[in-house]
Write a protein that holds these residues in place. Structure first.
Motif, PDB file in Angstrom:
ATOM      1  N   MET A 137       7.462 -81.620 -43.069  1.00 38.10           N
ATOM      2  CA  MET A 137       6.195 -80.914 -43.156  1.00 38.10           C
ATOM      3  C   MET A 137       5.100 -81.758 -42.514  1.00 38.10           C
ATOM      4  SD  MET A 137       7.237 -78.205 -44.714  1.00 38.10           S
ATOM      5  CE  MET A 137       5.702 -77.401 -45.114  1.00 38.10           C
ATOM      6  N   GLY A 138       4.062 -81.121 -42.046  1.00 38.80           N
ATOM      7  CA  GLY A 138       2.925 -81.805 -41.448  1.00 38.80           C
ATOM      8  C   GLY A 138       1.700 -81.742 -42.340  1.00 38.80           C
ATOM      9  N   THR A 139       1.918 -81.834 -43.623  1.00 42.74           N
ATOM     10  CA  THR A 139       0.844 -81.703 -44.611  1.00 42.74           C
ATOM     11  C   THR A 139       0.225 -83.062 -44.931  1.00 42.74           C
ATOM     12  OG1 THR A 139       2.043 -79.857 -45.580  1.00 42.74           O
ATOM     13  CG2 THR A 139       0.318 -80.841 -46.914  1.00 42.74           C
ATOM     14  N   ARG A 140      -1.093 -83.063 -45.086  1.00 43.03           N
ATOM     15  CA  ARG A 140      -1.812 -84.259 -45.531  1.00 43.03           C
ATOM     16  C   ARG A 140      -2.485 -83.955 -46.866  1.00 43.03           C
ATOM     17  NH1 ARG A 140      -4.535 -84.172 -39.944  1.00 43.03           N
ATOM     18  NH2 ARG A 140      -5.627 -82.651 -41.170  1.00 43.03           N
ATOM     19  N   PHE A 180      -2.171 -80.415 -52.538  1.00 43.00           N
ATOM     20  CA  PHE A 180      -1.446 -81.528 -51.927  1.00 43.00           C
ATOM     21  C   PHE A 180      -1.897 -82.900 -52.408  1.00 43.00           C
ATOM     22  CE2 PHE A 180      -1.612 -77.968 -48.919  1.00 43.00           C
ATOM     23  CZ  PHE A 180      -0.272 -77.631 -48.926  1.00 43.00           C
ATOM     24  N   LYS A 181      -2.951 -82.969 -53.194  1.00 49.51           N
ATOM     25  CA  LYS A 181      -3.483 -84.263 -53.639  1.00 49.51           C
ATOM     26  C   LYS A 181      -2.470 -85.075 -54.445  1.00 49.51           C
ATOM     27  CE  LYS A 181      -8.383 -83.221 -53.452  1.00 49.51           C
ATOM     28  NZ  LYS A 181      -8.580 -83.782 -52.156  1.00 49.51           N
ATOM     29  N   PHE A 185      14.541 -75.656 -50.049  1.00 48.90           N
ATOM     30  CA  PHE A 185      14.601 -76.808 -49.157  1.00 48.90           C
ATOM     31  C   PHE A 185      13.988 -78.002 -49.878  1.00 48.90           C
ATOM     32  CE2 PHE A 185      14.168 -73.384 -45.929  1.00 48.90           C
ATOM     33  CZ  PHE A 185      15.240 -73.688 -45.109  1.00 48.90           C
ATOM     34  N   MET A 186      14.318 -79.197 -49.409  1.00 45.72           N
ATOM     35  CA  MET A 186      13.591 -80.395 -49.806  1.00 45.72           C
ATOM     36  C   MET A 186      12.510 -80.589 -48.752  1.00 45.72           C
ATOM     37  SD  MET A 186      12.916 -82.914 -51.762  1.00 45.72           S
ATOM     38  CE  MET A 186      14.273 -82.842 -52.909  1.00 45.72           C
ATOM     39  N   ARG A 187      11.250 -80.620 -49.185  1.00 44.71           N
ATOM     40  CA  ARG A 187      10.145 -80.860 -48.250  1.00 44.71           C
ATOM     41  C   ARG A 187       9.965 -82.367 -48.095  1.00 44.71           C
ATOM     42  NH1 ARG A 187       5.651 -77.308 -51.215  1.00 44.71           N
ATOM     43  NH2 ARG A 187       6.734 -78.257 -52.942  1.00 44.71           N
ATOM     44  N   ILE A 188       9.982 -82.825 -46.860  1.00 46.46           N
ATOM     45  CA  ILE A 188       9.730 -84.227 -46.554  1.00 46.46           C
ATOM     46  C   ILE A 188       8.340 -84.290 -45.942  1.00 46.46           C
ATOM     47  CG2 ILE A 188      10.513 -86.243 -45.265  1.00 46.46           C
ATOM     48  CD1 ILE A 188      13.318 -84.889 -45.253  1.00 46.46           C
ATOM     49  N   ASN A 189       7.477 -85.079 -46.548  1.00 45.88           N
ATOM     50  CA  ASN A 189       6.065 -85.126 -46.167  1.00 45.88           C
ATOM     51  C   ASN A 189       5.702 -86.510 -45.611  1.00 45.88           C
ATOM     52  OD1 ASN A 189       5.244 -82.438 -47.316  1.00 45.88           O
ATOM     53  ND2 ASN A 189       6.063 -83.402 -49.144  1.00 45.88           N
TER      54      ASN A 189
END
Length: 80
Positions: free
Chosen positions: A43-46, A53-54, A69-73
């Motif tokens: 993922m491209g999440t900040r 997302f904090k 899915f497993m999200r990889i951040n």
């Protein structure tokens, strides 16, 4: 993609979603249907992208009503 193909004998699949492809949930549903062996997504999440997302960990399963899915951040703590 080059590193994965040449060193791990694997490849990436990139999905771009926009107005014509549907929202992210629709794209991930399609990905899961066509590639059921994929277990994780990058993922491209900040953290600055919103309150949700904090407290997001670097590895987090998708929410219950999303495809599994497993999200990889990897860029959670990047800033502008």
């Amino acid at each position: 993609d080059y590193v994965f193909k040449n060193f791990y004998n694997k490849s990436f699949e990139f999905i771009v979603f926009n107005e014509s492809s549907g929202d992210m949930k629709q794209c991930l549903t399609k990905l899961k249907q066509t590639n059921s062996s994929i277990q994780a997504i990058l993922m491209g999440t900040r953290r600055a992208d919103g309150n949700y997302f904090k407290t997001m960990p670097a590895f987090a399963p998708t929410d219950g009503d999303w495809p599994e899915f497993m999200r990889i951040n990897p860029i959670l703590d990047w800033d502008y």
